[in-house]
Design a protein around this motif. Structure first.
Motif, mmCIF file in Angstrom:
data_model
loop_
_atom_site.group_PDB
_atom_site.id
_atom_site.type_symbol
_atom_site.label_atom_id
_atom_site.label_comp_id
_atom_site.label_asym_id
_atom_site.label_seq_id
_atom_site.Cartn_x
_atom_site.Cartn_y
_atom_site.Cartn_z
ATOM 1 N N THR A 218 0.738 -1.243 0.000
ATOM 2 C CA THR A 218 -0.097 0.182 -0.099
ATOM 3 C C THR A 218 0.911 1.415 -0.046
ATOM 4 O O THR A 218 0.480 2.223 -0.177
ATOM 5 C CB THR A 218 -0.825 0.204 1.138
ATOM 6 N N SER A 242 -2.174 3.736 -3.995
ATOM 7 C CA SER A 242 -3.276 3.921 -4.573
ATOM 8 C C SER A 242 -3.448 5.483 -5.155
ATOM 9 O O SER A 242 -4.319 6.042 -5.805
ATOM 10 C CB SER A 242 -4.639 4.147 -3.529
ATOM 11 N N LYS A 378 -9.780 -1.383 6.974
ATOM 12 C CA LYS A 378 -8.591 -0.690 6.043
ATOM 13 C C LYS A 378 -8.455 0.722 6.376
ATOM 14 O O LYS A 378 -9.211 1.309 6.893
ATOM 15 C CB LYS A 378 -9.543 -0.793 4.552
ATOM 16 N N ASN A 383 -3.566 -2.626 6.382
ATOM 17 C CA ASN A 383 -4.853 -3.116 6.339
ATOM 18 C C ASN A 383 -4.818 -4.395 7.415
ATOM 19 O O ASN A 383 -3.718 -4.839 7.636
ATOM 20 C CB ASN A 383 -5.055 -3.720 4.954
ATOM 21 N N THR A 398 -2.334 -4.872 0.598
ATOM 22 C CA THR A 398 -3.822 -4.768 -0.086
ATOM 23 C C THR A 398 -4.522 -5.650 0.635
ATOM 24 O O THR A 398 -4.130 -6.710 1.350
ATOM 25 C CB THR A 398 -3.912 -5.023 -1.372
ATOM 26 N N GLU A 400 -6.483 -7.796 -0.735
ATOM 27 C CA GLU A 400 -6.453 -9.115 -1.509
ATOM 28 C C GLU A 400 -5.267 -9.870 -1.079
ATOM 29 O O GLU A 400 -5.486 -11.406 -0.963
ATOM 30 C CB GLU A 400 -6.431 -8.654 -3.073
#
Length: 410
Positions: A218, A242, A378, A383, A398, A400
């Motif tokens: 991230t 991001s 998040k 996270n 992330t 995921e």
């Protein structure tokens, strides 16, 4: 000026920004000299290796200045929670003051004169200013919001702290505090280069850029402005992968490396302040609002957070018998540890403030996978996945990646 844990800040909650995550920023040092962009100061060429060495060799003992800190971690508003979790730096182990720093812009005034004299003030109105002052073994902590102060004498560390150390409310006070964490580890998962020059707080500076080579983090990049003369980091900017504005931006707006006036480290509590005196050689210093209590039992040694031998500790209630299992390496490291039995509650207690439920709802998303079901919490940087069978996966990765790690663990 970093918090002085050994001088009594250990019971104060750590500043709630992912500084430790930045510590994952290992460095593969680039060898391209800096080139000044148009309008930036023209400075001699320097490689990233040389610039990192310049930071490490910096031994500035005296400074004073103003630091502007802006954080945008993508958290919902925490204003309504501050009072219930300990407004100021006192109740709730200082969580109220720390939560204020999780978002928005704040101004700090800092000063240091060697390892034994420091001052840090969180600037606000006269009614809510927070000040920590150390003059040798004489330490004051004052919370203007509650008009409470703690005064301790003789709580200095037996080991001389570094020049940047000082008692503090568990928050990084200068860009150097953040940069030190970001440069603690060096391995091939990170690229470090020099990207031009800049003018920060009236000082010429080189720009050091740290980026992950791995996908799934991230963290997009960390940019550090380094004083060209003395190697002191003047500005720290962390941008998420991001995109958008910086998640953490901390930099001097004014700085002076001359010796501060001796009166800078004098402190007299304002009239009407409730003062708690700690006896010499007594309990460790704590923030105002929570007087020290004598310990009936010796503290248990901290369990390792991460691989054996690494510094840091996770809260004991989240540690299983095996401690913490670190999955992966570098920027995409994920810590796996034991969580609360039954997973994360979907509702807060009835007597909790309404903002607490809003906070929980805004952070958590229900997810499923081979691991079963759980909740992902998040932010723009860190996270965490808490599974319903009592495991926690957390990292600067992330959602995921967390789900993938949980699936692979089954």
């Amino acid at each position: 000026m970093a918090p002085n844990d050994s001088a009594g800040g250990r019971r104060t909650a750590r500043y709630a920004v992912p500084v430790a995550v930045a510590g994952v920023a290992a460095a593969t040092i680039g060898l391209v000299p800096a080139l000044a962009a148009s309008g930036d100061p023209e400075l001699p060429g320097i490689t990233a290796q040389q610039l990192v060495e310049k930071i490490a060799a910096s031994d500035v003992q005296q400074l004073s200045g103003t630091v502007k800190v802006t954080t945008d971690l993508g958290l919902p508003s925490l204003g309504g929670l501050g009072g219930d979790l300990g407004a100021g730096a006192g109740g709730g182990e200082g969580l109220g003051k720390l939560m204020e720093f999780a978002s928005g812009t704040h101004t700090l005034r800092v000063a240091a004169d060697g390892p034994d004299k420091q001052r840090l003030s969180v600037v606000g109105s006269a009614a809510d200013e927070y000040t920590m002052v150390r003059d040798g073994d004489d330490v004051w902590a004052y919370d203007g919001a509650s008009k409470e102060a703690v005064h301790s004498i003789g709580h200095g560390s037996s080991e001389a702290p570094g020049a940047s150390e000082a008692p503090g409310p568990g928050m990084p006070a200068t860009p150097k505090d953040l940069v030190d964490e970001a440069l603690k580890a060096v391995d091939p998962t990170t690229s470090v280069t020099v990207d031009g020059t800049a003018r920060i707080a009236g000082r010429d500076a080189y720009q050091l850029v740290i980026k992950p080579k791995q996908s799934g983090s991230t963290i997009g990049s960390i940019k550090v402005a380094v004083d060209a003369d003395n190697g002191v980091p003047l500005k720290f900017t962390l941008t998420p992968s991001s995109g958008g504005k910086a998640a953490i931006d901390a930099g001097f707006t004014k700085v002076d490396f001359a010796k501060p006036d001796a009166s800078t480290f004098d402190f007299t509590p304002p009239k009407g302040t409730t003062v708690t005196e700690e006896p010499a050689g007594g309990a460790e210093h704590e923030a105002p609002g929570k007087p020290a209590k004598p310990s009936e039992k010796p503290e248990k040694p901290a369990k390792p957070f991460g691989k054996p031998g690494e510094p840091g500790a996770a809260p004991e209630q989240f540690l299983g018998e095996e401690g913490v299992n670190v999955i992966g390496e570098g920027w995409t490291s994920i810590a796996q540890l034991s969580g609360p039995a039954g997973g994360v509650p979907s509702e807060v207690p009835e007597d909790a403030p309404a903002e607490a439920q809003q906070f929980l709802d805004a952070l958590g998303d229900k997810v499923t996978g081979k691991f079963g079901s759980g909740t992902v919490f998040k932010t723009r940087l860190v996270n965490a996945l808490m599974t319903d069978d009592g495991k926690v996966y957390v990292g600067a990765v992330t959602p995921e990646a967390l789900i993938g790690a949980a699936n692979a663990a089954k």
